[in-house]
Design an enzyme around this catalytic site. Sequence first.
Site, PDB file in Angstrom:
ATOM      1  N   THR A  13      44.042  33.988  38.891  1.00  0.00           N
ATOM      2  CA  THR A  13      44.202  34.496  37.177  1.00  0.00           C
ATOM      3  C   THR A  13      44.922  34.585  36.401  1.00  0.00           C
ATOM      4  O   THR A  13      45.198  34.703  37.048  1.00  0.00           O
ATOM      5  CB  THR A  13      42.971  35.513  37.095  1.00  0.00           C
ATOM      6  OG1 THR A  13      42.602  36.094  35.724  1.00  0.00           O
ATOM      7  CG2 THR A  13      43.263  36.524  38.210  1.00  0.00           C
ATOM      8  N   ASP A  14      44.604  34.193  35.734  1.00  0.00           N
ATOM      9  CA  ASP A  14      45.826  34.334  34.569  1.00  0.00           C
ATOM     10  C   ASP A  14      46.333  36.307  33.964  1.00  0.00           C
ATOM     11  O   ASP A  14      46.785  36.750  33.511  1.00  0.00           O
ATOM     12  CB  ASP A  14      45.866  33.376  33.869  1.00  0.00           C
ATOM     13  CG  ASP A  14      44.244  34.250  32.248  1.00  0.00           C
ATOM     14  OD1 ASP A  14      43.591  34.782  33.289  1.00  0.00           O
ATOM     15  OD2 ASP A  14      44.197  33.891  31.170  1.00  0.00           O
ATOM     16  N   GLU A  15      45.246  36.584  35.093  1.00  0.00           N
ATOM     17  CA  GLU A  15      45.447  38.022  34.358  1.00  0.00           C
ATOM     18  C   GLU A  15      46.558  38.991  35.742  1.00  0.00           C
ATOM     19  O   GLU A  15      47.000  40.010  34.999  1.00  0.00           O
ATOM     20  CB  GLU A  15      43.994  38.813  34.831  1.00  0.00           C
ATOM     21  CG  GLU A  15      42.724  38.653  34.332  1.00  0.00           C
ATOM     22  CD  GLU A  15      41.090  39.669  33.659  1.00  0.00           C
ATOM     23  OE1 GLU A  15      41.896  39.983  34.045  1.00  0.00           O
ATOM     24  OE2 GLU A  15      40.536  38.808  33.517  1.00  0.00           O
ATOM     25  N   LYS A  40      44.342  40.854  42.729  1.00  0.00           N
ATOM     26  CA  LYS A  40      44.414  39.859  42.658  1.00  0.00           C
ATOM     27  C   LYS A  40      45.497  38.978  42.970  1.00  0.00           C
ATOM     28  O   LYS A  40      46.431  38.198  43.442  1.00  0.00           O
ATOM     29  CB  LYS A  40      44.105  38.916  41.397  1.00  0.00           C
ATOM     30  CG  LYS A  40      42.191  39.027  41.001  1.00  0.00           C
ATOM     31  CD  LYS A  40      40.978  38.005  42.025  1.00  0.00           C
ATOM     32  CE  LYS A  40      41.137  36.419  42.409  1.00  0.00           C
ATOM     33  NZ  LYS A  40      41.029  35.779  42.722  1.00  0.00           N
ATOM     34  N   TYR A  55      41.357  45.514  38.968  1.00  0.00           N
ATOM     35  CA  TYR A  55      40.428  43.872  39.470  1.00  0.00           C
ATOM     36  C   TYR A  55      42.601  42.755  39.513  1.00  0.00           C
ATOM     37  O   TYR A  55      42.725  42.722  40.286  1.00  0.00           O
ATOM     38  CB  TYR A  55      40.001  43.010  38.383  1.00  0.00           C
ATOM     39  CG  TYR A  55      39.921  41.610  38.353  1.00  0.00           C
ATOM     40  CD1 TYR A  55      39.033  40.674  39.364  1.00  0.00           C
ATOM     41  CD2 TYR A  55      40.017  41.095  37.619  1.00  0.00           C
ATOM     42  CE1 TYR A  55      38.607  39.104  39.118  1.00  0.00           C
ATOM     43  CE2 TYR A  55      40.436  39.503  37.489  1.00  0.00           C
ATOM     44  CZ  TYR A  55      39.705  38.918  38.304  1.00  0.00           C
ATOM     45  OH  TYR A  55      40.035  37.807  38.278  1.00  0.00           O
TER      46      TYR A  55
HETATM   47  P1  NAD Z   1      31.947  35.382  40.475  1.00  0.00           P
HETATM   48  O1  NAD Z   1      31.656  36.866  40.553  1.00  0.00           O
HETATM   49  O2  NAD Z   1      30.688  34.923  40.164  1.00  0.00           O
HETATM   50  O3  NAD Z   1      31.071  34.918  41.929  1.00  0.00           O
HETATM   51  C1  NAD Z   1      31.980  35.814  43.215  1.00  0.00           C
HETATM   52  C2  NAD Z   1      31.206  35.413  44.778  1.00  0.00           C
HETATM   53  O4  NAD Z   1      32.080  35.777  45.870  1.00  0.00           O
HETATM   54  C3  NAD Z   1      30.197  36.049  44.730  1.00  0.00           C
HETATM   55  O5  NAD Z   1      29.149  34.497  44.847  1.00  0.00           O
HETATM   56  C4  NAD Z   1      29.922  36.735  45.689  1.00  0.00           C
HETATM   57  O6  NAD Z   1      28.375  37.002  46.138  1.00  0.00           O
HETATM   58  C5  NAD Z   1      31.150  35.853  46.634  1.00  0.00           C
HETATM   59  N1  NAD Z   1      31.735  37.511  47.260  1.00  0.00           N
HETATM   60  C6  NAD Z   1      32.238  38.787  46.671  1.00  0.00           C
HETATM   61  N2  NAD Z   1      32.597  39.538  47.491  1.00  0.00           N
HETATM   62  C7  NAD Z   1      32.965  38.708  49.031  1.00  0.00           C
HETATM   63  C8  NAD Z   1      33.031  39.047  50.129  1.00  0.00           C
HETATM   64  N3  NAD Z   1      33.669  40.434  50.694  1.00  0.00           N
HETATM   65  N4  NAD Z   1      32.753  37.959  51.035  1.00  0.00           N
HETATM   66  C9  NAD Z   1      32.519  37.237  50.614  1.00  0.00           C
HETATM   67  N5  NAD Z   1      31.943  36.915  49.637  1.00  0.00           N
HETATM   68  C10 NAD Z   1      32.035  37.162  48.640  1.00  0.00           C
HETATM   69  O7  NAD Z   1      32.853  34.617  40.132  1.00  0.00           O
HETATM   70  P2  NAD Z   1      34.224  33.531  39.749  1.00  0.00           P
HETATM   71  O8  NAD Z   1      33.643  34.079  38.199  1.00  0.00           O
HETATM   72  O9  NAD Z   1      32.924  32.901  39.760  1.00  0.00           O
HETATM   73  O10 NAD Z   1      35.064  33.941  39.945  1.00  0.00           O
HETATM   74  C11 NAD Z   1      35.521  33.286  41.873  1.00  0.00           C
HETATM   75  C12 NAD Z   1      37.492  33.293  41.307  1.00  0.00           C
HETATM   76  O11 NAD Z   1      37.260  32.349  40.375  1.00  0.00           O
HETATM   77  C13 NAD Z   1      37.156  34.470  41.440  1.00  0.00           C
HETATM   78  O12 NAD Z   1      38.711  34.637  42.602  1.00  0.00           O
HETATM   79  C14 NAD Z   1      38.261  34.950  40.236  1.00  0.00           C
HETATM   80  O13 NAD Z   1      39.306  36.074  40.512  1.00  0.00           O
HETATM   81  C15 NAD Z   1      38.648  33.352  40.197  1.00  0.00           C
HETATM   82  N6  NAD Z   1      39.212  33.306  38.820  1.00  0.00           N
HETATM   83  C16 NAD Z   1      38.034  33.659  37.576  1.00  0.00           C
HETATM   84  C17 NAD Z   1      37.793  33.059  36.210  1.00  0.00           C
HETATM   85  C18 NAD Z   1      36.646  33.131  35.167  1.00  0.00           C
HETATM   86  O14 NAD Z   1      36.952  33.853  34.525  1.00  0.00           O
HETATM   87  N7  NAD Z   1      35.316  33.683  35.894  1.00  0.00           N
HETATM   88  C19 NAD Z   1      38.874  32.811  35.294  1.00  0.00           C
HETATM   89  C20 NAD Z   1      40.459  32.552  36.810  1.00  0.00           C
HETATM   90  C21 NAD Z   1      40.124  32.995  37.942  1.00  0.00           C
HETATM   91  O1  DAU Z   2      41.299  35.363  32.839  1.00  0.00           O
HETATM   92  C1  DAU Z   2      40.649  35.027  33.084  1.00  0.00           C
HETATM   93  C2  DAU Z   2      38.991  36.419  33.893  1.00  0.00           C
HETATM   94  O2  DAU Z   2      38.643  35.608  32.685  1.00  0.00           O
HETATM   95  C3  DAU Z   2      39.063  36.529  34.937  1.00  0.00           C
HETATM   96  O3  DAU Z   2      40.096  36.490  35.969  1.00  0.00           O
HETATM   97  C4  DAU Z   2      37.917  37.592  35.044  1.00  0.00           C
HETATM   98  O4  DAU Z   2      37.535  37.532  36.786  1.00  0.00           O
HETATM   99  C5  DAU Z   2      36.887  37.580  34.206  1.00  0.00           C
HETATM  100  O5  DAU Z   2      35.918  38.282  34.311  1.00  0.00           O
HETATM  101  C6  DAU Z   2      37.760  37.200  33.234  1.00  0.00           C
HETATM  102  O6  DAU Z   2      37.958  38.385  32.584  1.00  0.00           O
HETATM  103  P1  DAU Z   2      38.006  39.480  31.212  1.00  0.00           P
HETATM  104  O7  DAU Z   2      38.291  40.229  31.013  1.00  0.00           O
HETATM  105  O8  DAU Z   2      38.716  38.412  30.217  1.00  0.00           O
HETATM  106  O9  DAU Z   2      36.203  38.238  30.954  1.00  0.00           O
HETATM  107  P2  DAU Z   2      35.409  40.061  30.248  1.00  0.00           P
HETATM  108  O10 DAU Z   2      33.828  38.222  30.416  1.00  0.00           O
HETATM  109  O11 DAU Z   2      34.935  40.928  30.578  1.00  0.00           O
HETATM  110  O12 DAU Z   2      36.032  39.723  29.201  1.00  0.00           O
HETATM  111  C7  DAU Z   2      36.342  39.018  28.153  1.00  0.00           C
HETATM  112  C8  DAU Z   2      36.818  39.669  26.499  1.00  0.00           C
HETATM  113  O13 DAU Z   2      36.126  40.115  26.080  1.00  0.00           O
HETATM  114  C9  DAU Z   2      37.720  40.870  27.115  1.00  0.00           C
HETATM  115  O14 DAU Z   2      38.946  40.979  26.198  1.00  0.00           O
HETATM  116  C10 DAU Z   2      36.572  41.961  26.902  1.00  0.00           C
HETATM  117  C11 DAU Z   2      35.561  41.840  25.702  1.00  0.00           C
HETATM  118  N1  DAU Z   2      34.762  42.126  26.206  1.00  0.00           N
HETATM  119  C12 DAU Z   2      34.006  41.965  27.109  1.00  0.00           C
HETATM  120  C13 DAU Z   2      32.660  42.695  27.765  1.00  0.00           C
HETATM  121  C14 DAU Z   2      31.814  42.768  28.453  1.00  0.00           C
HETATM  122  C15 DAU Z   2      33.935  42.955  24.955  1.00  0.00           C
HETATM  123  O15 DAU Z   2      34.507  43.284  23.665  1.00  0.00           O
HETATM  124  N2  DAU Z   2      32.171  43.149  24.888  1.00  0.00           N
HETATM  125  C16 DAU Z   2      32.112  43.540  26.482  1.00  0.00           C
HETATM  126  O16 DAU Z   2      30.587  43.252  26.315  1.00  0.00           O
END
Ligand code: NAD
Ligand code: DAU
Length: 355
Positions: free
Chosen positions: A130-132, A159, A155
């Site tokens: 992730t970019d985080e 990562k 988190y």
């Molecule tokens: P998500 O939470 O929707 O999915 C995660 C999946 O991993 C689920 O199906 C869960 O059952 C599985 N999982 C969790 N713990 C596990 C374990 N111990 N063993 C096996 N499976 C397990 O997450 P997502 O948003 O699809 O993110 C997927 C990946 O992409 C993550 O690695 C996250 O860090 C990365 N990522 C997400 C975002 C975003 O914006 N969502 C952005 C950048 C990177």
């Molecule tokens: O940047 C990549 C990341 O983006 C991924 O690595 C993470 O897995 C993914 O969850 C996401 O993280 P964020 O924390 O940025 O996403 P989230 O949807 O939780 O929140 C987006 C923004 O909105 C953040 O600045 C917090 C704010 N927020 C979030 C929630 C849930 C609110 O203001 N209100 C809310 O209820």
Amino acid sequence: MRLLITGGAGFIGSNLLQQIFRQDPPEIVVNLDSLTYSGNLKNLSNLESHPNYQFKKVDLRNATDVSKVVNTYAIDHVMHLAAESHVDRSINSPEPFLETNIMGTFNLLEACRQNWKESTGPKRFLHVSTDEVYGSLGPSGLFTEKTPYQPNSPYAASKASSDLVVRSYGRTYGLPVLITHCSNNYGPFQFPEKLIPLVTLKALHGRPIPVYGRGDNIRDWIHVDDHVHALWQVLTEGIPGETYNIGGNQESSNLDLVKTICAILDVKHPSSRPITETNQVLPHESLIEFVADRPGHDFRYAIDNRKIHQTFHWEPTYNLSTGLEQTITWYLEQTDWWQDILDQRYDLKRLGIQD
Ligand code: NAD
Ligand code: DAU
């Protein structure tokens, strides 16, 4: 190719699997997922009977089970997405993040190192990060692949730790590892604790829409289809040892984004607009409520896409307004998908969408 995808039942993983099976799928695609609260096999019901698809309910924290999958299916390519992924959960309860994201990744790396020792042929291990990990930007500047790590949430720290372990397996053992850092994804199948589906469902149910702080934090949004397309290019064309940033070039403050979602719903779903005691119909954005800020809340993320663009000619195909229209339409049409989550799969009180 004999491909293992971890976390395939989650948001990005299931979109990735759908994209792979829309094209010419590899000989075998194994989806390893322990089905935590965010994993949902309904996302993949159309693939269940495909001869090239296998699902294994395995927890990454169980090293023996992980190794068995890699060995049994003679896996030679890995796309590692499984993780605990929600920042707010990591603040409330960091332990599973460290266990799954760090030790789970370690178990998978070890399984590949041991099983790949004796075998020949091309191999790849793509770690989806992730970019985080880069921390927070001020009002200007972009994250490049050379930006130093400065993770701010448990988190992000988990990562970042896993990235470093992956890197070390490349340098020390010659494992052909690749790492990607993507910005905020949105699109179909996203679990409704993340901002965009949460706001959509809160608005549809006439519930207060929580905006942290003043809503001026900025995220760089990417449609999940664009992300998974980039992941496939990195897996098949990337250079082992390299890292690639992936972003949508679509920055928005949270408040602007929430207002845009509300405006789309005003048009697409006018019946859920709030009505006052004097029968006045209000726009959905009247539900916005500013709430306490997230501790350690990163101010801004924004990705410099130049490397992935120059290397693979990849670029995002969605802009935020077309992507949001498509995504909100999906949530409006797929009521069974999220109603099932609200009914059975989640702590409703915490989500605050229904009583
Ligand atoms: P998500 O939470 O929707 O999915 C995660 C999946 O991993 C689920 O199906 C869960 O059952 C599985 N999982 C969790 N713990 C596990 C374990 N111990 N063993 C096996 N499976 C397990 O997450 P997502 O948003 O699809 O993110 C997927 C990946 O992409 C993550 O690695 C996250 O860090 C990365 N990522 C997400 C975002 C975003 O914006 N969502 C952005 C950048 C990177
Ligand atoms: O940047 C990549 C990341 O983006 C991924 O690595 C993470 O897995 C993914 O969850 C996401 O993280 P964020 O924390 O940025 O996403 P989230 O949807 O939780 O929140 C987006 C923004 O909105 C953040 O600045 C917090 C704010 N927020 C979030 C929630 C849930 C609110 O203001 N209100 C809310 O209820």
